[in-house]
Design a protein around this motif. Structure first.
Motif, mmCIF file in Angstrom:
data_model
loop_
_atom_site.group_PDB
_atom_site.id
_atom_site.type_symbol
_atom_site.label_atom_id
_atom_site.label_comp_id
_atom_site.label_asym_id
_atom_site.label_seq_id
_atom_site.Cartn_x
_atom_site.Cartn_y
_atom_site.Cartn_z
ATOM 1 N N SER A 1 1.435 -1.757 5.376
ATOM 2 C CA SER A 1 2.576 -2.568 4.931
ATOM 3 C C SER A 1 2.830 -2.381 3.441
ATOM 4 N N LEU A 2 1.763 -2.286 2.656
ATOM 5 C CA LEU A 2 1.914 -2.087 1.217
ATOM 6 C C LEU A 2 2.582 -0.747 0.924
ATOM 7 N N GLY A 3 2.204 0.282 1.664
ATOM 8 C CA GLY A 3 2.831 1.586 1.495
ATOM 9 C C GLY A 3 4.317 1.546 1.807
ATOM 10 N N GLN A 4 4.670 0.833 2.869
ATOM 11 C CA GLN A 4 6.088 0.704 3.232
ATOM 12 C C GLN A 4 6.866 -0.029 2.147
ATOM 13 N N VAL A 5 6.303 -1.129 1.654
ATOM 14 C CA VAL A 5 6.962 -1.899 0.598
ATOM 15 C C VAL A 5 7.119 -1.048 -0.655
ATOM 16 N N TYR A 6 6.056 -0.340 -1.043
ATOM 17 C CA TYR A 6 6.106 0.511 -2.226
ATOM 18 C C TYR A 6 7.234 1.532 -2.099
ATOM 19 N N PHE B 1 10.124 2.057 -4.748
ATOM 20 C CA PHE B 1 9.957 3.186 -5.667
ATOM 21 C C PHE B 1 10.114 4.557 -5.015
ATOM 22 N N GLY B 2 10.359 4.610 -3.731
ATOM 23 C CA GLY B 2 10.498 5.893 -3.065
ATOM 24 C C GLY B 2 9.156 6.581 -2.911
ATOM 25 N N SER B 3 9.173 7.904 -2.928
ATOM 26 C CA SER B 3 7.934 8.655 -2.710
ATOM 27 C C SER B 3 7.365 9.235 -4.001
ATOM 28 N N HIS B 4 7.619 8.572 -5.104
ATOM 29 C CA HIS B 4 7.011 8.946 -6.390
ATOM 30 C C HIS B 4 5.735 8.130 -6.548
ATOM 31 N N TYR B 5 4.607 8.811 -6.706
ATOM 32 C CA TYR B 5 3.324 8.119 -6.769
ATOM 33 C C TYR B 5 2.646 8.372 -8.108
ATOM 34 N N PRO B 6 2.593 7.354 -8.977
ATOM 35 C CA PRO B 6 1.940 7.509 -10.275
ATOM 36 C C PRO B 6 0.422 7.385 -10.147
ATOM 37 N N ALA B 7 -0.251 7.541 -11.270
ATOM 38 C CA ALA B 7 -1.681 7.248 -11.307
ATOM 39 C C ALA B 7 -1.851 5.749 -11.081
ATOM 40 N N MET B 8 -2.844 5.388 -10.300
ATOM 41 C CA MET B 8 -3.058 3.969 -9.995
ATOM 42 C C MET B 8 -4.533 3.634 -10.085
ATOM 43 N N ALA B 9 -4.779 2.370 -10.437
ATOM 44 C CA ALA B 9 -6.124 1.826 -10.427
ATOM 45 C C ALA B 9 -6.067 0.467 -9.745
ATOM 46 N N LEU B 10 -7.177 0.068 -9.155
ATOM 47 C CA LEU B 10 -7.258 -1.206 -8.440
ATOM 48 C C LEU B 10 -8.483 -1.959 -8.908
ATOM 49 N N GLY B 11 -8.280 -3.186 -9.328
ATOM 50 C CA GLY B 11 -9.381 -4.065 -9.676
ATOM 51 C C GLY B 11 -9.381 -5.227 -8.696
ATOM 52 N N ILE C 1 8.843 -5.483 -11.346
ATOM 53 C CA ILE C 1 8.537 -4.325 -12.189
ATOM 54 C C ILE C 1 9.728 -3.371 -12.232
ATOM 55 N N ALA C 2 10.348 -3.122 -11.084
ATOM 56 C CA ALA C 2 11.519 -2.239 -11.045
ATOM 57 C C ALA C 2 12.630 -2.789 -11.936
ATOM 58 N N ARG D 1 13.533 4.616 -14.546
ATOM 59 C CA ARG D 1 13.739 4.685 -13.106
ATOM 60 C C ARG D 1 12.383 4.908 -12.422
ATOM 61 N N PRO D 2 12.312 4.779 -11.110
ATOM 62 C CA PRO D 2 11.031 4.951 -10.417
ATOM 63 C C PRO D 2 10.303 6.251 -10.743
ATOM 64 N N GLU D 3 11.031 7.344 -10.897
ATOM 65 C CA GLU D 3 10.373 8.624 -11.179
ATOM 66 C C GLU D 3 9.755 8.677 -12.577
ATOM 67 N N HIS D 4 10.033 7.689 -13.413
ATOM 68 C CA HIS D 4 9.449 7.622 -14.756
ATOM 69 C C HIS D 4 8.112 6.877 -14.768
ATOM 70 N N LEU D 5 7.772 6.270 -13.661
ATOM 71 C CA LEU D 5 6.524 5.517 -13.559
ATOM 72 C C LEU D 5 5.342 6.473 -13.657
ATOM 73 N N VAL D 6 4.408 6.207 -14.581
ATOM 74 C CA VAL D 6 3.232 7.065 -14.729
ATOM 75 C C VAL D 6 1.932 6.352 -14.410
ATOM 76 N N ARG D 7 1.948 5.002 -14.384
ATOM 77 C CA ARG D 7 0.704 4.267 -14.135
ATOM 78 C C ARG D 7 1.005 2.890 -13.570
ATOM 79 N N LEU D 8 0.218 2.499 -12.572
ATOM 80 C CA LEU D 8 0.192 1.125 -12.072
ATOM 81 C C LEU D 8 -1.258 0.684 -12.017
ATOM 82 N N THR D 9 -1.535 -0.502 -12.508
ATOM 83 C CA THR D 9 -2.867 -1.090 -12.369
ATOM 84 C C THR D 9 -2.711 -2.378 -11.580
#
Length: 119
Positions: free
Chosen positions: A78-83, A87-97, A45-46, A55-63
């Motif tokens: 582990s997922l938080g560390q990988v993220y 992408f650093g510490s920029h956290y977009p809106a997210m959804a999980l299915g 994705i990056a 760039r990572p700070e432009h990310l607004v949504r992850l599903t």
């Protein structure tokens, strides 16, 4: 208060949107294991975003679509560390299915992304 994601984002600019991205490399080989597949999917994705000038700070949504919610929950640290590595510490809106099948039989996760590059 969400942790590791935002409840919503507002942005104005040019959209960069991915399709469903899974954890395979350019040779079409899937990474071995859930966290490794997430790492590869987020790296993919990056790279897609960079091709579109985002760039990572432009990310607004992850599903995220995962096969097994328990596998996801068991790996949150582990997922938080990988993220953050990608992408650093920029956290977009997210959804999980959960419970669905990603586009490839052996895939454990599929992720869609939306970025907005400012004008």
């Amino acid at each position: 208060m969400p942790k590791g994601y935002a409840n919503g984002m507002a942005a104005d600019g040019r959209l960069v949107v991915t399709g469903g991205v899974i954890g395979w490399n350019i040779s079409g080989e899937l990474a071995d294991g859930f966290v490794a597949q997430v790492r590869q999917a987020l790296s993919n994705i990056a790279a897609i975003m960079a091709e579109g000038g985002a760039r990572p700070e432009h990310l607004v949504r992850l599903t995220w679509y995962v096969v097994d919610i328990e596998e996801y929950l068991a790996n949150l640290k582990s997922l938080g560390q990988v993220y953050r590595e990608i992408f650093g510490s920029h956290y977009p809106a997210m959804a999980l299915g959960a419970g669905g099948a990603p586009g490839r039989k052996a895939a454990r996760v599929e992720i869609e992304a939306t970025a907005v590059v400012p004008r």
